[in-house]
Write a protein that holds these residues in place. Structure first.
Motif, PDB file in Angstrom:
ATOM      1  N   LEU B 265       0.839  -1.193   0.000  1.00 43.94           N
ATOM      2  CA  LEU B 265       0.000   0.000   0.000  1.00 43.94           C
ATOM      3  C   LEU B 265       0.874   1.243   0.000  1.00 43.94           C
ATOM      4  O   LEU B 265       1.804   1.353   0.800  1.00 43.94           O
ATOM      5  N   GLU B 266       0.564   2.143  -0.882  1.00 46.51           N
ATOM      6  CA  GLU B 266       1.286   3.417  -0.896  1.00 46.51           C
ATOM      7  C   GLU B 266       0.337   4.594  -0.672  1.00 46.51           C
ATOM      8  O   GLU B 266       0.607   5.458   0.136  1.00 46.51           O
ATOM      9  N   GLU B 267      -0.737   4.607  -1.438  1.00 55.06           N
ATOM     10  CA  GLU B 267      -1.746   5.646  -1.239  1.00 55.06           C
ATOM     11  C   GLU B 267      -3.101   4.979  -0.989  1.00 55.06           C
ATOM     12  O   GLU B 267      -3.401   3.946  -1.591  1.00 55.06           O
ATOM     13  N   VAL B 268      -3.851   5.595  -0.134  1.00 51.88           N
ATOM     14  CA  VAL B 268      -5.188   5.074   0.154  1.00 51.88           C
ATOM     15  C   VAL B 268      -6.177   6.233   0.164  1.00 51.88           C
ATOM     16  O   VAL B 268      -5.792   7.406   0.207  1.00 51.88           O
ATOM     17  N   LEU B 269      -7.433   5.881   0.100  1.00 49.16           N
ATOM     18  CA  LEU B 269      -8.509   6.867   0.191  1.00 49.16           C
ATOM     19  C   LEU B 269      -9.289   6.613   1.472  1.00 49.16           C
ATOM     20  O   LEU B 269      -9.677   5.482   1.750  1.00 49.16           O
ATOM     21  N   VAL B 270      -9.481   7.676   2.223  1.00 53.46           N
ATOM     22  CA  VAL B 270     -10.290   7.570   3.438  1.00 53.46           C
ATOM     23  C   VAL B 270     -11.664   8.142   3.132  1.00 53.46           C
ATOM     24  O   VAL B 270     -11.788   9.266   2.652  1.00 53.46           O
ATOM     25  N   LEU B 271     -12.652   7.340   3.404  1.00 53.89           N
ATOM     26  CA  LEU B 271     -14.032   7.746   3.100  1.00 53.89           C
ATOM     27  C   LEU B 271     -14.524   8.611   4.253  1.00 53.89           C
ATOM     28  O   LEU B 271     -14.941   8.101   5.286  1.00 53.89           O
ATOM     29  N   VAL B 272     -14.439   9.906   4.080  1.00 53.99           N
ATOM     30  CA  VAL B 272     -14.756  10.804   5.190  1.00 53.99           C
ATOM     31  C   VAL B 272     -16.217  11.205   5.211  1.00 53.99           C
ATOM     32  O   VAL B 272     -16.698  11.719   6.215  1.00 53.99           O
ATOM     33  N   GLU B 273     -16.909  11.019   4.130  1.00 52.46           N
ATOM     34  CA  GLU B 273     -18.304  11.439   4.117  1.00 52.46           C
ATOM     35  C   GLU B 273     -19.099  10.521   3.208  1.00 52.46           C
ATOM     36  O   GLU B 273     -18.710  10.281   2.065  1.00 52.46           O
ATOM     37  N   LYS B 274     -20.159  10.029   3.723  1.00 50.37           N
ATOM     38  CA  LYS B 274     -21.055   9.234   2.881  1.00 50.37           C
ATOM     39  C   LYS B 274     -22.487   9.635   3.194  1.00 50.37           C
ATOM     40  O   LYS B 274     -22.813  10.024   4.322  1.00 50.37           O
ATOM     41  N   GLN B 275     -23.290   9.552   2.194  1.00 54.37           N
ATOM     42  CA  GLN B 275     -24.678   9.955   2.344  1.00 54.37           C
ATOM     43  C   GLN B 275     -25.557   8.736   2.190  1.00 54.37           C
ATOM     44  O   GLN B 275     -25.286   7.868   1.371  1.00 54.37           O
ATOM     45  N   GLU B 276     -26.579   8.730   2.969  1.00 58.75           N
ATOM     46  CA  GLU B 276     -27.571   7.673   2.806  1.00 58.75           C
ATOM     47  C   GLU B 276     -28.867   8.324   2.370  1.00 58.75           C
ATOM     48  O   GLU B 276     -29.426   9.166   3.068  1.00 58.75           O
ATOM     49  N   ARG B 277     -29.289   7.991   1.200  1.00 55.68           N
ATOM     50  CA  ARG B 277     -30.534   8.587   0.727  1.00 55.68           C
ATOM     51  C   ARG B 277     -31.313   7.557  -0.068  1.00 55.68           C
ATOM     52  O   ARG B 277     -30.766   6.578  -0.579  1.00 55.68           O
ATOM     53  N   THR B 278     -32.554   7.819  -0.177  1.00 57.93           N
ATOM     54  CA  THR B 278     -33.407   6.917  -0.930  1.00 57.93           C
ATOM     55  C   THR B 278     -33.094   7.070  -2.406  1.00 57.93           C
ATOM     56  O   THR B 278     -32.956   8.179  -2.917  1.00 57.93           O
ATOM     57  N   ALA B 279     -32.985   5.961  -3.049  1.00 60.35           N
ATOM     58  CA  ALA B 279     -32.659   5.995  -4.454  1.00 60.35           C
ATOM     59  C   ALA B 279     -33.765   6.679  -5.233  1.00 60.35           C
ATOM     60  O   ALA B 279     -34.945   6.504  -4.952  1.00 60.35           O
ATOM     61  N   THR B 280     -33.364   7.464  -6.183  1.00 65.47           N
ATOM     62  CA  THR B 280     -34.353   8.129  -7.021  1.00 65.47           C
ATOM     63  C   THR B 280     -34.057   7.811  -8.459  1.00 65.47           C
ATOM     64  O   THR B 280     -32.924   7.926  -8.915  1.00 65.47           O
ATOM     65  N   ALA B 281     -35.063   7.386  -9.129  1.00 65.93           N
ATOM     66  CA  ALA B 281     -34.895   7.159 -10.559  1.00 65.93           C
ATOM     67  C   ALA B 281     -35.219   8.458 -11.257  1.00 65.93           C
ATOM     68  O   ALA B 281     -36.363   8.905 -11.292  1.00 65.93           O
ATOM     69  N   GLU B 282     -34.196   9.072 -11.747  1.00 65.92           N
ATOM     70  CA  GLU B 282     -34.401  10.393 -12.312  1.00 65.92           C
ATOM     71  C   GLU B 282     -35.284  10.342 -13.544  1.00 65.92           C
ATOM     72  O   GLU B 282     -35.879  11.324 -13.939  1.00 65.92           O
TER      73      GLU B 282
END
Lengths: 173, 490
Positions: B265-282
């Protein structure tokens, strides 16, 4: 030419400067933490802080300083991990005490003796760690003789080389 | 007494030091949760003593490596560039197909009021150290509290998940890898959807636990996160199954090869924000049967303001990703204007761009896939009917060229949004002779009952909805075919 002694009365006791006393263990911890990023097998087979503990303990030939050195190095190693602090501390305290006690009674200046002593103390260290981790902390641990022997031999070989380098920093009392 | 103490002084001190450490261990084991803070200060000292050197060494290493790779060692770059371009072309085609599938999935999720998690922000960090022990599989990253990182955040790479944040310091964070024996991740098998718990072993392997032994788990199957641990969003790649054997207690012993190379491992991504929302079919269109019927009634011009609003709404929908279909107009005319080369088609109508493109990649005739759904409405007098002035933005020009590259485009004369009435461009208003139209379009236009046929290849397209009843208007395909049946003006 190094002077070796085999009797308790003639034992040569060494000391080290403060920078070496502090810097060498820190360097060992640093290398132990950094090298596995590039060579993952390094952490599996080698334990540089243990080798440094054995070296200082054998050179000072004082059980108290040996166990304190082992305790400090072990606790520092514990702090870099995520397991409860003290498992490495206990194991290296035992090793430091044993190595310094052994250094008083045996000639540990030649390569063969150093090889065997390091191999033996690696196994002692692994056994104490296993016991504490499994018995006190309830960690999942598996004992593997092949891995223990192999890692012990690897550490002993590296230790012999390392001790010759560290011998340069010895100061006679 | 003094002689005894003096004689066993070393041993007594040894026992004392060991006792203190055992006591400390017992306290740590007994305490849990918030009491982690108690040991934090001493860990900070150790980490602060080591990490600056590691950070400096990584910086020097990276600098020298970049200098060599970016300025000196450029052998094979041209060939690699060509290869990457080829891969991009392939991935573009794949992306179109996946967008098609995703649109369908969103619609289904909408039906189920499905809540899903979206990764909204990540922080890239560099790996600067490890614990140095095979008993503690953790890494240190060069971002900490100052960068917004907190405990229990997911850490991943582009290949797959790596672990979670265990401890956070001001400028450094400790990450517990998924192959540590104390880690646990909710995971599931991609095809069979069997769920289990991903755990590390003492020798650094990763196993999937809690899968019953009567289940069939093929070697090579992909493992994804299940989202059950509330740390990793669902669907992130975990690894592949490498070995399956019978374990204890009626469970299988499934070994997993992590997708991310945890040893390099050299670089990683930290998931600092996630949203939970109801899926919408646009692209979900909710039409009532009465709406369609009302569109067939003699027209009463709508108020311009309302027209403008509805037109803007539909235009916005059309511009959104996935280009949802607009509300169907009455009597739409699906007009195809074959390009001179005959390899590209100009369609009037509003349809998911991705869908059209997908269909185009599968079939040279867009109409055959039933994608073109709505179109501008023309009357004999050329006045746009009420249904049409709800803003059918004409036409996305989508097709494939001979090389199979998807092209999309929009006609600038698509709509006159200012007035809310949409006028079709000249070529759209003029009815296309049937001889010019693609056969399938002409057939659909003359057959009132002919809903756009969905070929098996198109089953994943957004149009591949359940066959609507004749009165149902929620399905775009129905709304497409129904007006198309009334190709002739009232």
């Amino acid at each position: 030419m190094p002077i070796t002694y085999t009797s308790g009365e003639q034992v040569e006791v060494y000391r080290f400067s403060i920078p070496v006393t502090v810097g060498v263990p820190l360097l060992a911890l640093f290398i132990q933490a950094f090298v596995p990023l590039r060579f993952p097998w390094f952490a599996v087979y080698f334990d540089l802080p243990l080798l440094v503990t054995i070296f200082f303990a054998m050179a000072r030939r004082n059980p108290i300083s040996g166990l304190i050195t082992g305790a400090c190095i072990g606790l520092a190693q514990d702090m870099l991990g995520h397991n409860p602090i003290g498992i490495y501390g206990i194991a290296k305290t035992v090793v430091g005490y044993g190595a310094s006690s052994l250094g008083v009674k045996l000639d540990v200046e030649n390569a063969g003796a150093r090889f065997l002593v390091t191999l033996g103390f690696y196994l002692v260290h692994a056994a104490v760690y296993f016991t504490v981790a499994r018995g006190l902390v309830n960690m999942t641990q598996t004992w593997s003789w092949p891995h223990g022997i192999l890692a012990g031999l690897a550490n002993a070989f590296l230790g012999v080389l390392l001790y010759f380098v560290l011998d340069k920093f010895k100061q006679r009392t | 007494m003094e002689s005894v103490l003096g004689r066993y002084r070393n041993l007594i001190i040894l026992v004392g030091v060991l006792f203190l450490q055992v006591l400390g261990l017992a306290v740590q084991v007994k305490k849990s949760g918030n009491d982690e803070e108690k040991t934090r200060l001493i860990r900070i000292w150790a980490v602060d003593a080591v990490t600056p050197f590691e950070r400096a060494l990584v910086w020097v290493e990276r600098g020298s490596g970049n200098l060599w790779h970016n300025y000196f060692y450029l052998r094979g770059v041209r060939a690699e560039n060509r290869q990457l371009k080829d891969e991009i072309e392939q991935m573009r085609l794949q992306q179109v197909r996946l967008a098609d599938d995703a649109a369908q999935a969103r619609r289904l999720q909408t039906l189920l009021s499905f809540k899903e998690q979206f990764i909204s922000r990540t922080v890239a960090a560099q790996v600067i150290g490890s614990s140095g022990s095979d008993h503690s599989r953790i890494i240190y990253i060069d971002k900490g509290e100052n960068a917004g990182i907190q405990r229990d955040m997911a850490v991943m790479t582009s290949d797959g998940i790596v672990g979670k944040v265990l401890l956070v310091f001001p400028s450094v964070a400790q990450v517990l890898l998924i192959n540590d024996e104390s880690s646990g991740v909710g995971a599931m098998l991609e095809k069979t959807r069997l769920q289990g718990v991903l755990r590390g072993t003492t020798n650094g392997e990763v196993v999937l636990e809690r899968v019953m032994s009567d289940e069939q788990v093929p070697v090579g199957e992909t493992v994804l996160t299940s989202g059950g641990d509330q740390i990793f969003p669902k669907g992130l790649p975990v690894g592949t199954v490498t070995k399956v054997s019978n374990g204890r207690d009626l469970f299988l012993n499934i070994k997993i090869k992590p997708a991310a190379d945890l040893s390099k491992l050299e670089e990683v991504l930290v998931l600092v924000e996630k949203q939970e929302r109801t899926a919408t079919a646009e692209d979900a269109v909710h039409l009532r049967a009465s709406d369609i019927l009302s569109q067939r009634l003699p027209s009463v011009p709508d108020k311009p303001a309302a027209d403008a609003k509805s037109a803007a709404a539909i235009l916005n929908n059309g511009a959104a990703a996935g280009a949802p279909p607009a509300k169907p107009a009455s009597n739409p005319t699906i007009t195809a204007t074959p390009k001179p080369q005959g390899t590209e088609q100009s369609l009037t109508g509003s349809a998911p761009a991705g869908s059209v493109a997908a269909a185009s990649t599968k079939s040279s005739s867009v109409a055959q896939s039933g994608v073109a759904k709505t179109g501008t409405t023309t009357t004999k007098t050329g006045i746009v009917q009420p249904g049409a002035n709800t803003g059918i933005a004409k036409t996305s020009l989508v097709g494939t060229n001979a090389a199979g590259v998807v092209k999309t485009g929009k006609n600038p004369a698509d709509s006159s949004g200012e007035t809310g009435t949409l006028s079709a461009p000249p070529q759209a208003k003029a009815s296309v002779p049937s001889s010019v139209r693609p056969t399938s379009i002409a057939q659909k236009s003359t057959n009132p009952a002919a809903a756009p046929s969905i070929t098996p290849d198109d089953s994943n397209s957004p149009n591949a909805k359940p066959k609507p009843s004749s009165s149902s208007s929620s399905a775009p395909s129905q709304s497409t075919s129904q007006p198309a049946a009334d190709d002739s003006p009232h």
